[in-house]
Design a protein around this motif. Structure first.
Motif, PDB file in Angstrom:
ATOM      1  N   THR A 199       0.855  -1.186   0.000  1.00  0.00           N
ATOM      2  CA  THR A 199       0.000   0.000   0.000  1.00  0.00           C
ATOM      3  C   THR A 199       0.887   1.231   0.000  1.00  0.00           C
ATOM      4  O   THR A 199       2.110   1.125  -0.038  1.00  0.00           O
ATOM      5  CB  THR A 199      -0.976   0.003   1.190  1.00  0.00           C
ATOM      6  N   ARG A 200       0.287   2.396   0.057  1.00  0.00           N
ATOM      7  CA  ARG A 200       1.033   3.651   0.125  1.00  0.00           C
ATOM      8  C   ARG A 200       0.116   4.741   0.646  1.00  0.00           C
ATOM      9  O   ARG A 200      -1.115   4.660   0.516  1.00  0.00           O
ATOM     10  CB  ARG A 200       1.581   4.061  -1.251  1.00  0.00           C
ATOM     11  N   ALA A 201       0.704   5.765   1.236  1.00  0.00           N
ATOM     12  CA  ALA A 201      -0.057   6.954   1.595  1.00  0.00           C
ATOM     13  C   ALA A 201      -0.224   7.810   0.351  1.00  0.00           C
ATOM     14  O   ALA A 201       0.655   7.873  -0.502  1.00  0.00           O
ATOM     15  CB  ALA A 201       0.683   7.733   2.671  1.00  0.00           C
ATOM     16  N   GLY A 202      -1.376   8.458   0.235  1.00  0.00           N
ATOM     17  CA  GLY A 202      -1.622   9.310  -0.922  1.00  0.00           C
ATOM     18  C   GLY A 202      -2.208   8.537  -2.088  1.00  0.00           C
ATOM     19  O   GLY A 202      -2.798   7.464  -1.923  1.00  0.00           O
ATOM     20  N   THR A 203      -2.043   9.060  -3.280  1.00  0.00           N
ATOM     21  CA  THR A 203      -2.667   8.467  -4.466  1.00  0.00           C
ATOM     22  C   THR A 203      -2.069   7.109  -4.783  1.00  0.00           C
ATOM     23  O   THR A 203      -0.852   6.974  -4.941  1.00  0.00           O
ATOM     24  CB  THR A 203      -2.504   9.396  -5.684  1.00  0.00           C
ATOM     25  N   ILE A 204      -2.932   6.100  -4.901  1.00  0.00           N
ATOM     26  CA  ILE A 204      -2.487   4.753  -5.238  1.00  0.00           C
ATOM     27  C   ILE A 204      -3.025   4.315  -6.591  1.00  0.00           C
ATOM     28  O   ILE A 204      -2.411   3.477  -7.267  1.00  0.00           O
ATOM     29  CB  ILE A 204      -2.884   3.751  -4.132  1.00  0.00           C
ATOM     30  N   LEU A 205      -4.160   4.866  -7.012  1.00  0.00           N
ATOM     31  CA  LEU A 205      -4.760   4.543  -8.308  1.00  0.00           C
ATOM     32  C   LEU A 205      -5.205   5.821  -9.004  1.00  0.00           C
ATOM     33  O   LEU A 205      -5.570   6.810  -8.356  1.00  0.00           O
ATOM     34  CB  LEU A 205      -5.975   3.628  -8.126  1.00  0.00           C
ATOM     35  N   ALA A 206      -5.183   5.795 -10.326  1.00  0.00           N
ATOM     36  CA  ALA A 206      -5.524   6.975 -11.111  1.00  0.00           C
ATOM     37  C   ALA A 206      -7.025   7.218 -11.158  1.00  0.00           C
ATOM     38  O   ALA A 206      -7.830   6.327 -10.871  1.00  0.00           O
ATOM     39  CB  ALA A 206      -4.990   6.821 -12.538  1.00  0.00           C
TER      40      ALA A 206
END
Length: 478
Positions: free
Chosen positions: A243-250
């Motif tokens: 996972t990640r913080a912030g935008t992960i998918l467009a």
């Protein structure tokens, strides 16, 4: 009394006074030192108590998550069985009625209450019925593909032209497995878990419809949402979580362009208006929207994927051409800006070729459903941290990945806009299981060995959020 005796008495009095002052000062110093020692001791005691509290909380959390993982492993066979049942009966968006019936059957057997929200969507509840409230979401729809996966024929889709090629059957099965585990620990839950079985992720904005149809107004209100997507790519081997913080998918949108010219005999093109040449020019001009008009530091995609024009006769120019495609961006402002650029470039190019142009940003799919636009999926940093902490505790820190954002889209983005939420990948790339084909391939295979870990991630996120909010992820709860 003589003068000499008086002088001696005065001297003795002065000496006595000095001794008394010195004694008082020493007593005061002793008192100050004692107070300081007491304060330091109290502070040390408080620090020690706080440290013990943190350690106790961490120990309690680890013990809970170990139990969650064990209980999730115990329902592994059940989850695989449900997933295989659903894989046989894939249904396209807004037609997931058989799938919904399976979900209702299983929830009923578990004694879990549920209601329909934006049918065939289902929302089930486990826990105290009070706040705090956390949501877990699984999508249910399939894709219009004919399956060619390298699995036994009797386990392939039994519906020609439809296939679970994105793993939503696995998502639904994992959430049912999580329902079993959560029901078994219901008395321990200090709040409520809402299980959201969502239709129409593949372009139908089922998430937004469910929010608008009542999910968003339920009391007590949702406070966070979590979802997993299986991810069969080399950067996330089976058993990892990313996972990640912030935008992960467009963000994603579709367009359909109709270009109208004037057909006629192909031998006299100067007497016609050629929609094919115009369409070709529009395709090429649209490529410059990303390559020449978009900030190179802000990712965007614009792809023309459909071009229909003319008829069957080689000597006849058709009246019209139809183009279709998709556009995507990680930044919401860039995504909105793309609309205007597509409209402007198309209209100007058509005008230069003598054609008229109409751009439709809400095209209707082959099965009669309007394809909706999705904003970028933006993970709340606190929620993403909680996902990583839960995964590290249960699966080991070496199995947690900070992933890069990707250009596919997800309507879980609507939940992320409404609540501090997180989407994560469940690593499912496994060569030995044949799980190496990408999502949306008709050869796609889901590695079933990871499903129980997905169950554990659902339960772990819900249990930790209800117990400690976002504190388990290293930040204070909002």
């Amino acid at each position: 009394m003589t003068m000499k005796k008086m002088m001696c008495s005065a001297a003795q009095l002065l000496l006595l006074a000095a001794l008394l002052c010195a004694s008082a000062a020493a007593a005061a110093a002793d008192t100050t030192n004692a107070n300081s020692d007491n304060e330091a001791g109290a502070a040390a005691s408080a620090t020690s108590t706080a440290s013990m509290g943190v350690a106790s909380s961490a120990s309690s959390s680890e013990a809970l998550l170990r139990r969650v993982l064990a209980n999730s492993e115990a329902v592994s066979d059940y989850v695989v069985r449900i997933r295989r049942e659903l894989h046989l009966i894939p249904e396209l968006m807004w037609s997931e009625h058989q799938t919904s019936a399976v979900v209702k059957r299983e929830l009923t057997n578990m004694g879990i209450t549920f209601e329909e929200v934006s049918s065939p969507g289902i929302v089930a509840s486990i826990g105290s019925g009070g706040a705090p409230v956390v949501g877990l979401r699984a999508d249910m729809d399939a894709l219009p593909l004919t399956e060619e996966a390298d699995i036994p024929l009797e386990r392939r889709s039994q519906t020609p032209g439809k296939m679970h090629a994105c793993g939503h059957d696995g998502h639904t099965a994992m959430l049912l497995g999580a329902a079993r585990v959560l029901k078994g620990m219901e008395a321990e839950l200090p709040g409520t878990v809402r299980l959201v079985f969502q239709p129409a992720e593949e372009g139908g904005a089922g998430a937004r419809r469910m929010l608008d149809a009542g999910l968003g107004a339920m009391a007590p209100p949702l406070q966070s949402m979590f979802a997993l997507h299986n991810w069969p790519y080399p950067e996330t081997p089976s058993g990892t979580v990313g996972t990640r913080a912030g935008t992960i998918l467009a963000g994603s949108g579709s367009f359909e362009i109709t270009l109208t010219g004037a057909g006629g005999h192909a031998a006299v093109p100067h007497k016609n208006i050629d929609a094919v040449v115009c369409g070709s020019a529009v395709v090429m001009a649209l490529q410059t929207v990303v390559s020449r008009l978009t900030d190179p530091l802000k990712s965007a995609v614009l792809s023309v994927t459909i071009f229909r024009a003319g008829g069957e006769a080689s000597n006849v120019m058709g009246d019209a051409a139809l183009l279709g495609g998709t556009f995507r961006a990680l930044d919401k402002d860039v995504f909105e800006w793309l609309h205007g650029r597509i409209q402007h470039v198309t209209t100007a190019t058509a005008l230069a070729h003598g054609c008229t142009a109409h751009v439709n940003f809400a095209p209707i799919s082959a099965d009669g459903v309007t394809r909706e636009e999705y904003p970028p999926t933006v993970n709340d940093p606190r929620a993403a941290a909680l996902v990583s902490a839960v995964a590290a505790s249960m699966l080991g820190a070496h199995n947690v990945r900070e992933v890069a954002p990707v250009m596919p889209a997800e309507d879980f983005s609507f939940f992320c806009e409404a609540y501090p939420s997180a989407m994560a990948w469940l690593g499912a790339y496994n060569q030995s299981a044949g799980a190496t084909w990408p999502l949306h391939s008709n050869k796609y295979v889901l590695d079933e060995q990871v499903l129980h870990k997905g169950v554990a991630m659902h339960v772990g996120y819900a249990a930790e959020y209800l117990a400690r909010g976002f504190a388990s992820g290293g930040a204070a709860a909002a």
